[in-house]
Design a protein around this motif. Structure first.
Motif, PDB file in Angstrom:
ATOM      1  N   THR A  77       0.826  -1.212   0.000  1.00  0.00           N
ATOM      2  CA  THR A  77       0.000   0.000   0.000  1.00  0.00           C
ATOM      3  C   THR A  77       0.857   1.257   0.000  1.00  0.00           C
ATOM      4  OG1 THR A  77      -1.878   1.155   0.995  1.00  0.00           O
ATOM      5  CG2 THR A  77      -0.301   0.106   2.526  1.00  0.00           C
ATOM      6  N   GLN A  78       0.380   2.251  -0.745  1.00  0.00           N
ATOM      7  CA  GLN A  78       0.993   3.586  -0.722  1.00  0.00           C
ATOM      8  C   GLN A  78       0.384   4.387   0.439  1.00  0.00           C
ATOM      9  OE1 GLN A  78       1.393   5.250  -5.019  1.00  0.00           O
ATOM     10  NE2 GLN A  78      -0.323   3.808  -5.068  1.00  0.00           N
ATOM     11  N   ASN A  79      -0.678   3.860   1.014  1.00  0.00           N
ATOM     12  CA  ASN A  79      -1.410   4.597   2.043  1.00  0.00           C
ATOM     13  C   ASN A  79      -0.694   4.516   3.377  1.00  0.00           C
ATOM     14  OD1 ASN A  79      -3.290   4.973   0.034  1.00  0.00           O
ATOM     15  ND2 ASN A  79      -4.638   3.339   0.749  1.00  0.00           N
ATOM     16  N   VAL A  80      -0.772   5.603   4.124  1.00  0.00           N
ATOM     17  CA  VAL A  80      -0.159   5.624   5.462  1.00  0.00           C
ATOM     18  C   VAL A  80      -1.219   5.407   6.546  1.00  0.00           C
ATOM     19  CG1 VAL A  80       1.790   7.053   4.738  1.00  0.00           C
ATOM     20  CG2 VAL A  80      -0.314   8.175   5.503  1.00  0.00           C
ATOM     21  N   ASP A  81      -2.491   5.223   6.116  1.00  0.00           N
ATOM     22  CA  ASP A  81      -3.516   4.907   7.116  1.00  0.00           C
ATOM     23  C   ASP A  81      -3.372   3.436   7.506  1.00  0.00           C
ATOM     24  OD1 ASP A  81      -5.697   4.885   4.321  1.00  0.00           O
ATOM     25  OD2 ASP A  81      -5.270   3.094   5.509  1.00  0.00           O
ATOM     26  N   ASP A  82      -4.089   3.048   8.599  1.00  0.00           N
ATOM     27  CA  ASP A  82      -3.930   1.656   9.085  1.00  0.00           C
ATOM     28  C   ASP A  82      -5.177   0.835   8.809  1.00  0.00           C
ATOM     29  OD1 ASP A  82      -4.632   2.306  12.659  1.00  0.00           O
ATOM     30  OD2 ASP A  82      -5.627   2.961  10.791  1.00  0.00           O
ATOM     31  N   LEU A  83      -5.952   1.226   7.793  1.00  0.00           N
ATOM     32  CA  LEU A  83      -7.238   0.556   7.549  1.00  0.00           C
ATOM     33  C   LEU A  83      -7.075  -0.883   7.060  1.00  0.00           C
ATOM     34  CD1 LEU A  83      -9.381   3.507   6.120  1.00  0.00           C
ATOM     35  CD2 LEU A  83      -9.223   2.653   8.470  1.00  0.00           C
ATOM     36  N   MET A 118       4.691   0.991   1.848  1.00  0.00           N
ATOM     37  CA  MET A 118       5.908   1.484   1.178  1.00  0.00           C
ATOM     38  C   MET A 118       6.122   2.989   1.418  1.00  0.00           C
ATOM     39  SD  MET A 118       4.715   1.337  -2.848  1.00  0.00           S
ATOM     40  CE  MET A 118       6.255   2.016  -3.455  1.00  0.00           C
ATOM     41  N   HIS A 119       5.063   3.698   1.814  1.00  0.00           N
ATOM     42  CA  HIS A 119       5.222   5.132   2.098  1.00  0.00           C
ATOM     43  C   HIS A 119       5.179   5.427   3.593  1.00  0.00           C
ATOM     44  CE1 HIS A 119       3.860   6.315  -2.229  1.00  0.00           C
ATOM     45  NE2 HIS A 119       5.085   5.824  -2.191  1.00  0.00           N
ATOM     46  N   GLY A 120       5.351   4.372   4.407  1.00  0.00           N
ATOM     47  CA  GLY A 120       5.385   4.581   5.848  1.00  0.00           C
ATOM     48  C   GLY A 120       3.999   4.532   6.471  1.00  0.00           C
ATOM     49  N   ALA A 121       3.945   4.950   7.755  1.00  0.00           N
ATOM     50  CA  ALA A 121       2.708   4.779   8.530  1.00  0.00           C
ATOM     51  C   ALA A 121       2.438   6.009   9.386  1.00  0.00           C
ATOM     52  CB  ALA A 121       2.825   3.536   9.405  1.00  0.00           C
ATOM     53  N   LEU A 122       1.208   6.517   9.270  1.00  0.00           N
ATOM     54  CA  LEU A 122       0.769   7.690  10.038  1.00  0.00           C
ATOM     55  C   LEU A 122       0.837   7.421  11.533  1.00  0.00           C
ATOM     56  CD1 LEU A 122      -0.412  10.397   9.225  1.00  0.00           C
ATOM     57  CD2 LEU A 122      -2.672   9.326   9.063  1.00  0.00           C
ATOM     58  N   MET A 123       0.578   6.151  11.931  1.00  0.00           N
ATOM     59  CA  MET A 123       0.505   5.801  13.352  1.00  0.00           C
ATOM     60  C   MET A 123       1.861   5.389  13.909  1.00  0.00           C
ATOM     61  SD  MET A 123      -2.490   6.550  13.925  1.00  0.00           S
ATOM     62  CE  MET A 123      -4.206   6.569  13.463  1.00  0.00           C
ATOM     63  N   ARG A 124       2.921   5.715  13.149  1.00  0.00           N
ATOM     64  CA  ARG A 124       4.269   5.416  13.646  1.00  0.00           C
ATOM     65  C   ARG A 124       5.074   6.704  13.609  1.00  0.00           C
ATOM     66  NH1 ARG A 124       5.477   0.982  10.375  1.00  0.00           N
ATOM     67  NH2 ARG A 124       6.657   2.353   8.954  1.00  0.00           N
TER      68      ARG A 124
END
Ligand code: APR
Length: 238
Positions: A87-93, A105-111
């Motif tokens: 996923t390119q998304n940084v959400d954790d859905l 691949m673009h990291g994580a908002l919750m990290r």
């Protein structure tokens, strides 16, 4: 190695209420990406960048996975070890829908990550420039998100998985950002059948064998049923 690789973009989370980037009224029509999604922007104004991601983190916590996320989790549960989401998304859905084999691949908002010592930890809902790193104590904390000009995560593993895949789908991505936009060509080189799922045609539509036009929450469950039948024709017969 996964036989099925699914690339997702912001469009899969649109029906969960999270904004996309390049649709009408998308995030990049509201914010200057140079200011909030580049290392230079962060150096210039870390408060503005933290505020941008703090707002997105709050929206993400309030959002719920939709039928597209849960259909992909069902696919992985039915074909464990054979299904990978990139996923390119940084959400954790995807994780909250139950998917486990997920590469962000673009990291994580919750990290959160320390820009000085690279330590990572679960991000607090509100981050600020003077937050001390829990490891080195320096005030160098940032969202663990890959900004423009930075190298996406896990590219070697993604390439290895694509070299082995038989079925590829790209869901809810405009195909504007590389290297994600080029993953379909790696899947094609491996001989995979490639499907694009989107509400519109994109700049990379010509790279796909099939196109399913429609809302992800409606179309992805049908595509998952097709992928399951293809993986185990006998099962589809009941
Ligand atoms: N169902 C399916 N597709 C949808 C839906 C939906 N409900 N809503 C929007 N889309 C499609 C749009 O047509 C568009 O092609 O999702 C795509 C979203 O494109 P972008 O906003 O460009 O998002 P994305 O492709 O994920 O962006 C890639 O760019 O800004 C960077 O790092 C950021 O990961 C992001 C990357």
């Amino acid at each position: 190695m996964a036989r099925i690789v699914v690339l997702t973009g912001a469009g899969i989370s649109a029906e969960s209420g999270l904004g996309t980037f390049r649709d009408e009224n998308g995030l990049w029509s509201q914010y200057d990406l140079e200011e909030v999604a580049t290392p230079q922007g962060f150096r210039r104004n870390p408060s503005l960048v933290h505020d941008f991601y703090n707002a997105r983190r709050r929206n993400c916590a309030e959002a719920r996975p939709n039928a597209a996320h849960t259909a992909l989790a069902r696919l992985e549960a039915a074909l464990p070890g054979q299904t990978l989401i990139v996923t390119q998304n940084v959400d954790d859905l995807h994780h909250r829908a139950g998917s486990r084999n997920v590469i962000q691949m673009h990291g994580a908002l919750m990290r959160a990550r320390c820009g000085a010592c690279n330590r990572v930890w679960p991000a607090p809902m509100h981050m600020a420039p003077d937050d001390p790193c829990p490891a080195c104590r320096r005030a160098a904390t940032r969202p663990d998100v890959v900004w423009f000009g930075e190298i996406p995560y896990h590219m070697d593993r993604i390439a290895a998985e694509l070299a082995d895949c038989r079925v590829f789908a790209a869901i809810g991505t405009s195909g504007q950002v590389w290297p994600a936009a080029g993953l379909v060509m790696e899947a094609r080189a491996a001989g995979a059948h490639c499907t694009e799922i989107n509400t519109t045609q994109t700049d990379v539509s010509g790279d796909f064998d099939a196109h399913l036009l429609g809302l992800a929450s409606r179309v992805v469950p049908d595509w998952v049923a097709w992928a399951l039948a293809r993986a185990d024709p006998g099962a589809a017969g009941g």
